[in-house]
Enzyme design. Structure first.
Site, PDB file in Angstrom:
ATOM      1  N   LYS A  81       2.343  24.905  22.200  1.00 23.29           N
ATOM      2  CA  LYS A  81       1.440  24.178  21.674  1.00 23.29           C
ATOM      3  C   LYS A  81       0.451  23.527  22.994  1.00 23.29           C
ATOM      4  CE  LYS A  81       1.689  19.312  19.770  1.00 23.29           C
ATOM      5  NZ  LYS A  81       2.945  18.283  19.433  1.00 23.29           N
ATOM      6  N   SER A 156       1.880  16.445  14.643  1.00 26.90           N
ATOM      7  CA  SER A 156       0.815  16.921  15.399  1.00 26.90           C
ATOM      8  C   SER A 156       1.026  18.404  15.766  1.00 26.90           C
ATOM      9  CB  SER A 156       0.584  16.065  16.556  1.00 26.90           C
ATOM     10  OG  SER A 156       1.828  16.179  17.536  1.00 26.90           O
ATOM     11  N   SER A 180       6.568  15.041  15.521  1.00 29.29           N
ATOM     12  CA  SER A 180       5.617  16.351  15.592  1.00 29.29           C
ATOM     13  C   SER A 180       5.985  17.678  15.399  1.00 29.29           C
ATOM     14  CB  SER A 180       4.845  16.033  16.870  1.00 29.29           C
ATOM     15  OG  SER A 180       3.588  14.954  16.266  1.00 29.29           O
TER      16      SER A 180
HETATM   17  N1  GLN Z   1       2.841  11.395  13.685  1.00 26.28           N
HETATM   18  C1  GLN Z   1       3.413  10.466  14.787  1.00 26.28           C
HETATM   19  C2  GLN Z   1       2.308   9.830  15.619  1.00 26.28           C
HETATM   20  O1  GLN Z   1       1.191   9.749  15.192  1.00 26.28           O
HETATM   21  C3  GLN Z   1       4.298  11.268  15.636  1.00 26.28           C
HETATM   22  C4  GLN Z   1       3.323  12.123  16.561  1.00 26.28           C
HETATM   23  C5  GLN Z   1       4.350  13.050  17.524  1.00 26.28           C
HETATM   24  O2  GLN Z   1       5.501  13.143  17.283  1.00 26.28           O
HETATM   25  N2  GLN Z   1       3.892  13.290  18.629  1.00 26.28           N
HETATM   26  O3  GLN Z   1       2.524   9.183  16.524  1.00 26.28           O
END
Ligand code: GLN
Length: 501
Positions: A81, A156, A180
């Site tokens: 990532k 994400s 994420s």
């Molecule tokens: N969707 C969650 C957020 O927006 C988790 C994001 C993540 O795990 N980086 O914070």
């Protein structure tokens, strides 16, 4: 060849049935064919990857495959990532503010992949600074769900999940702060594992919320995820929160049966707010586990109703502090219209950050400000303790806790992106796990009957029967072996076929 699992490829490489160069070439052919629509990668490294693959082949050949004993990922094409540093490559976090920033070193987890012989093929798209659940917050491109071109891949780590699902790599490292890794894995029909906080070093991962962030694998199967975890787990003196733990073989329990294992289903996460089709798919998976001898009971997790609120205070508070370093001076974007120092900070940040990141910085700054700290941040930390206690009570009686990974299957582009609250609500099942620092995994357990409006390519199988549903398992601290054992049983007991583009 590109449809093989990591484990299958590993075997063929070792046995001389194929070469690392061929594997890499197949991956790049797949990338060429599908990236125009999938858009999982922000950058690829074809030349370097082929060179590394060639070296791997030489080693394999000269040792008759034995080099793979020391380097278990020798010649295997993997991705990372784009919020992890890889020396001399751009690390953007899918943000304009980091455009042009070149990694001065390699993240420990990535360095461990390389030391194990993996061939890094590219860096995948994400929501800006990993803030989001659909990858729509990327400043650069929209990644498509390989199962349905009208839908998001989740986020994400949406690029990571899409790349694995589209066989554009044999596995990918993602990061998980509130879901994420697991949620995009669920949306794209792949396996996503968030290890216990502290098991994998965060050194070289661009911090979002340091007390929640954790690196982990997205992979085609549970066994593949375990093989990657074997390589990246372990203490690192560069990360003060990494834990001194003996490194285990996470593949050890995968073939063991689960007779007599006790699994708790979270009542609150199979009730209101969960799509019927998801609930039914999970129920079918539960039958599969019962057939294998697991004992399944329902439990209540009363503290979970506060989890989302607590998360969005803790995560944004930490983010507001972590992102203060991006000021136009040391990294990436610097405004050209500034007349003095203060304006340089203001304009660089105003121009560089996207809307969601700004929203979180403001929320977090507010929660930490004098007079509000006790009411918000401190209270949220207390909620965190209560959630941990609820889990501990459960683990005194059960081996694992189970729920859907997400209340829904992959949603359509634009459906939630203008309504932050409904986007936040979609993380209800994954967030408590990060707050408690526990290991969690999403395993595809079937498909739900949503209409698919057209896959990305010519799908050979999979996409006809709806969209993937992920089942989430959570275990006690550092109980990854047990977690993976039960996850493998879910995989064996489910009717799910990966999409083949
Ligand atoms: N969707 C969650 C957020 O927006 C988790 C994001 C993540 O795990 N980086 O914070």
């Amino acid at each position: 060849m590109q449809h093989l699992t990591l484990k299958e490829l590993q075997k063929k490489l070792r046995g001389g049935e194929t070469t690392a160069v061929e594997a890499a070439q197949k991956v790049f052919t797949q990338i060429q064919k599908h990236e125009p629509v999938v858009k999982a990668y922000l950058q690829t490294f074809e030349k370097d990857a082929l060179e590394q693959a060639q070296k791997a082949d030489e080693l394999l050949r000269s040792t008759n495959g034995a080099a793979a004993d020391k380097q278990p990922l020798l010649g295997i094409p993997l991705a990372i990532k784009d919020n992890m540093n890889l020396l001399n490559t751009e690390t953007t976090c899918a943000s304009k503010i980091l455009k042009g920033y070149i990694s001065p070193y390699t993240a420990t987890a990535v360095q461990k992949l390389q030391a194990a012989g993996a061939v890094i093929v590219g860096k995948t798209n994400l929501d800006e600074f990993a803030m989001g659940s659909s990858t729509e917050n990327s400043a650069f491109q929209q990644t498509t769900n390989p199962w349905d071109r009208a839908r998001v891949p989740g986020g994400s780590s949406g690029g990571a999940a899409a790349a694995v699902a589209a066989d554009e790599c044999f596995g990918c490292l993602g990061s998980d702060t509130g879901g994420s890794i697991r949620q995009p894995a669920s949306f794209c029909g792949v396996v996503g594992l968030k290890p216990t906080y502290g098991l994998v070093s965060r050194y070289g991962l661009v911090a979002f919320a340091s007390s929640l962030d954790q690196i982990g694998p997205l992979a085609k199967t549970v066994a593949d995820a375990a093989l990657i975890l074997n390589v990246i787990a372990g203490y690192d003196e560069q990360d003060s929160t990494s834990v001194k733990q003996p490194v285990k073989d996470y593949t050890e329990f995968l073939d063991r049966d689960i007779k007599g294992q006790k699994i708790a289903v979270i009542k609150e996460l199979l009730g209101d707010g969960i799509d019927d089709a998801v609930r039914q798919t999970i129920q079918t998976a539960l039958d599969g586990l019962r057939k294998q001898g697991a004992i399944i009971e329902e439990i209540a997790m009363p503290s979970f109703k506060y989890a989302l609120a607590a998360y969005y205070l803790v995560a944004t508070s930490e983010a507001s502090a972590n992102l203060a370093r991006f000021d136009g001076v040391r990294f990436g974007h610097r405004s050209k219209n500034a007349r003095d120092m203060l304006e340089l900070f203001k304009k660089s940040r105003a121009e560089g950050f996207g809307a969601e990141v700004k929203r979180r910085i403001m929320l977090g700054t507010y929660a930490l400000s004098a007079g509000y700290y006790d009411a918000y941040y401190l209270k949220a930390q207390k909620v965190r303790t209560v959630i941990k206690q609820d889990y501990n009570k459960a683990f005194a009686r059960y081996d694992a806790v189970l729920s859907p990974t997400s209340p829904s299957v992959a949603f359509k582009f634009g459906e939630k992106v203008n309504d932050p609250l409904s986007m936040y609500l979609s993380d209800i099942a994954t967030i408590p796990v990060n707050l408690a620092g526990l290991p969690g995994i999403s395993v595809p357990c079937g498909t739900a009957g949503d209409a698919v409006s057209g896959t990305v390519g010519d799908a050979v199988s999979g996409a006809t029967g709806g969209l993937p549903v992920g089942l989430q398992l959570v275990a006690g601290e550092f109980a990854e072996q047990k977690l993976l054992q039960i996850a493998a049983a879910v995989e064996r007991g489910s009717r799910f076929e990966r999409i083949r583009l």
